[in-house]
Enzyme design. Structure first.
Site, PDB file in Angstrom:
ATOM      1  N   GLU A   1       0.861  -1.201   0.000  1.00 40.20           N
ATOM      2  CA  GLU A   1       0.000   0.000   0.000  1.00 40.20           C
ATOM      3  C   GLU A   1       0.891   1.244   0.000  1.00 40.20           C
ATOM      4  OE1 GLU A   1      -2.795   0.849  -0.639  1.00 40.20           O
ATOM      5  OE2 GLU A   1      -3.304   2.701   0.391  1.00 40.20           O
ATOM      6  N   TYR A   2       1.969   1.219   0.815  1.00 39.35           N
ATOM      7  CA  TYR A   2       2.897   2.360   0.836  1.00 39.35           C
ATOM      8  C   TYR A   2       3.473   2.573  -0.576  1.00 39.35           C
ATOM      9  CZ  TYR A   2       6.707   5.471   2.112  1.00 39.35           C
ATOM     10  OH  TYR A   2       7.545   6.565   2.176  1.00 39.35           O
ATOM     11  N   ASP A   3       3.922   1.484  -1.182  1.00 35.16           N
ATOM     12  CA  ASP A   3       4.547   1.581  -2.524  1.00 35.16           C
ATOM     13  C   ASP A   3       3.560   2.131  -3.559  1.00 35.16           C
ATOM     14  OD1 ASP A   3       6.496  -1.491  -2.090  1.00 35.16           O
ATOM     15  OD2 ASP A   3       6.744   0.576  -1.322  1.00 35.16           O
TER      16      ASP A   3
ATOM     17  N   SER B   1      33.246  17.437  23.136  1.00 32.47           N
ATOM     18  CA  SER B   1      33.371  16.007  23.497  1.00 32.47           C
ATOM     19  C   SER B   1      33.094  15.874  24.976  1.00 32.47           C
ATOM     20  CB  SER B   1      34.805  15.533  23.226  1.00 32.47           C
ATOM     21  OG  SER B   1      35.075  15.658  21.868  1.00 32.47           O
ATOM     22  N   LEU B   2      32.970  14.634  25.427  1.00 32.74           N
ATOM     23  CA  LEU B   2      32.706  14.390  26.840  1.00 32.74           C
ATOM     24  C   LEU B   2      33.959  13.864  27.518  1.00 32.74           C
ATOM     25  CD1 LEU B   2      29.281  12.526  26.738  1.00 32.74           C
ATOM     26  CD2 LEU B   2      29.707  14.885  27.410  1.00 32.74           C
TER      27      LEU B   2
ATOM     28  N   GLU C   1      21.792   8.754  30.296  1.00 34.90           N
ATOM     29  CA  GLU C   1      21.346   8.311  28.963  1.00 34.90           C
ATOM     30  C   GLU C   1      22.375   7.331  28.400  1.00 34.90           C
ATOM     31  OE1 GLU C   1      20.849  11.887  26.607  1.00 34.90           O
ATOM     32  OE2 GLU C   1      19.921  12.925  28.278  1.00 34.90           O
TER      33      GLU C   1
ATOM     34  N   LYS D   1      25.112   5.874  25.860  1.00 35.45           N
ATOM     35  CA  LYS D   1      26.100   6.466  24.952  1.00 35.45           C
ATOM     36  C   LYS D   1      26.141   5.596  23.691  1.00 35.45           C
ATOM     37  CE  LYS D   1      30.678   8.566  24.771  1.00 35.45           C
ATOM     38  NZ  LYS D   1      31.117   7.996  23.475  1.00 35.45           N
TER      39      LYS D   1
ATOM     40  N   GLU E   1      23.426  11.045  17.103  1.00 38.31           N
ATOM     41  CA  GLU E   1      24.316   9.984  16.633  1.00 38.31           C
ATOM     42  C   GLU E   1      23.632   9.224  15.501  1.00 38.31           C
ATOM     43  OE1 GLU E   1      26.832  10.275  18.697  1.00 38.31           O
ATOM     44  OE2 GLU E   1      28.165   8.633  18.180  1.00 38.31           O
TER      45      GLU E   1
ATOM     46  N   LYS F   1      24.440  13.547  32.935  1.00 41.72           N
ATOM     47  CA  LYS F   1      24.379  15.011  32.786  1.00 41.72           C
ATOM     48  C   LYS F   1      23.589  15.613  33.941  1.00 41.72           C
ATOM     49  CE  LYS F   1      23.680  14.410  27.801  1.00 41.72           C
ATOM     50  NZ  LYS F   1      22.699  14.568  26.705  1.00 41.72           N
TER      51      LYS F   1
HETATM   52  N1  LIG Z   1      22.912  10.748  25.270  1.00 38.11           N
HETATM   53  C1  LIG Z   1      23.977  11.485  24.967  1.00 38.11           C
HETATM   54  O1  LIG Z   1      24.155  12.614  25.373  1.00 38.11           O
HETATM   55  C2  LIG Z   1      25.000  10.895  24.058  1.00 38.11           C
HETATM   56  C3  LIG Z   1      24.773   9.636  23.507  1.00 38.11           C
HETATM   57  N2  LIG Z   1      25.675   9.067  22.677  1.00 38.11           N
HETATM   58  C4  LIG Z   1      26.819   9.692  22.352  1.00 38.11           C
HETATM   59  N3  LIG Z   1      27.682   9.044  21.529  1.00 38.11           N
HETATM   60  C5  LIG Z   1      27.110  10.979  22.881  1.00 38.11           C
HETATM   61  C6  LIG Z   1      28.243  11.807  22.625  1.00 38.11           C
HETATM   62  C7  LIG Z   1      28.167  12.998  23.265  1.00 38.11           C
HETATM   63 BR1  LIG Z   1      29.464  14.391  23.197  1.00 38.11          BR
HETATM   64  S1  LIG Z   1      26.744  13.145  24.192  1.00 38.11           S
HETATM   65  C8  LIG Z   1      26.191  11.566  23.718  1.00 38.11           C
END
Ligand SMILES: NC(=O)c1cnc(N)c2cc(Br)sc12
Length: 312
Positions: A33-35, A80-81, A109, A111, A166, A280
């Site tokens: 249907e999408y196609d 960068s972190l 969160e 990474k 990302e 964070k």
């Molecule tokens: N959740 C996030 O903030 C996060 C997740 N995945 C990553 N590769 C990075 C890199 C930085 Br810099 S922040 C972040």
């Protein structure tokens, strides 16, 4: 219904179906249907090129072969972190934060182990996508990122915003890609991160569309429009951006460590690679109080898992 309304309706319908399929991972129509609707839209756009909309799904296909990568100067520095490899290093981070923020609330969160990317939306329309580069100057990969099906070409609100996230290759697409390369006698990619990087460096965008990259957005680079990082993530979802659903709140290292241990236990079962947990300070005003060192934000740290065994 006149042609313009028909094109608008078809575009909205197809985007709604694609959002459900790619962003919510919850298909609501059969592929056939999408196609059928997609072919109907292509026919109308071919007859009326002046009526093609900025959010048309047909921008995601079509074989654009670029001659090279343009440099792109970021309006907002991509930092960068600082990394932490032990609970003791996390405790030192928490002590430093508490010198300026007595009772911080942290948000934790995942990474994502992919490729950093910055998305620039103007009036709600995706204008530029770029790699991190050295944090100030990256490479323009807009045409490639338009082929990542979970990246909205148009946000749900007509706003100017720069978001960071990302791009990654889901493990199932990584395994499928390496099988195909083996059958073609090509060298396989060592891991999904290398495969994602190699894919976004493809000048033939048709290759990008085929490989099935995906994204998670996690940072508002332009001036904050929310009070907390949690609200930023909720706002991103409202805009149509993909946000990772795994996150937790913590007020001390014990709670942070509990989340890290929970993630370590589910890591292998995730459909994508991660290399750690990002912690964070949740209140954006408190992030501003803490500010940055020469290299890193003082309000965040990345706990890195021990490197996994090489991808089999
Ligand atoms: N959740 C996030 O903030 C996060 C997740 N995945 C990553 N590769 C990075 C890199 C930085 Br810099 S922040 C972040």
């Amino acid at each position: 219904m006149n042609v313009e309304s028909k094109i608008k309706t078809l575009t909205e319908q197809l985007n709604h179906y694609a959002h459900a399929y790619y962003t919510l991972d919850n298909p609501i129509v059969e592929d056939a249907e999408y196609d059928r609707l997609y072919r109907e839209l292509v026919a109308l756009e071919t007859e009326n090129p002046n009526l093609v909309r900025a959010d048309s799904p047909t921008h995601r296909t079509g074989d654009v072969v670029l001659s090279g990568f343009k440099k792109y100067t970021h309006d907002y520095q991509l930092y960068s972190l600082q990394d932490a490899f032990s609970k003791e290093e996390l405790e030192a981070f928490d002590t430093r934060v508490r010198k300026e923020i007595p009772d911080p609330e942290y948000i934790c969160e995942l990474k994502i182990d992919g490729l950093s990317l910055s998305l620039v939306y103007v009036n709600g329309v995706l204008e530029t996508a770029a790699t991190r580069g050295d944090g100030s100057i990256g490479e323009d990969i807009t045409e490639q990122v338009k082929r990542i099906k979970d990246v909205p070409l148009v946000l749900s609100e007509p706003i100017d915003i720069v978001v960071r996230g990302e791009a990654y290759l889901p493990r199932r697409n990584f395994q499928k890609l390496n099988l195909e390369r083996e059958e073609e006698g090509l060298p396989s990619f060592a891991n999904p991160r290398n495969a994602a990087a190699g894919t976004l460096r493809q000048l033939d965008t048709k290759v990008v569309a085929k490989r099935g990259l995906a994204t998670f957005l996690y940072q508002e680079a332009s001036p904050a429009t929310n009070d907390t990082q949690e609200e930023v993530l909720e706002y991103f979802e409202k805009l149509g951006l993909v946000v990772n659903d795994q996150r937790a709140f913590a007020t001390d290292i014990t709670e942070i460590w509990n989340f890290i241990e929970k993630v370590a236990a589910l890591r292998d079962a995730l459909p994508y690679d991660i290399d750690g947990v990002v912690i964070k300070v949740n209140q954006l005003a408190q992030q501003d109080v803490l500010g940055f060192t020469v290299k890193f934000p003082k309000w965040a740290i990345a706990y890195k898992f021990p490197a996994e065994l090489a991808e089999t």
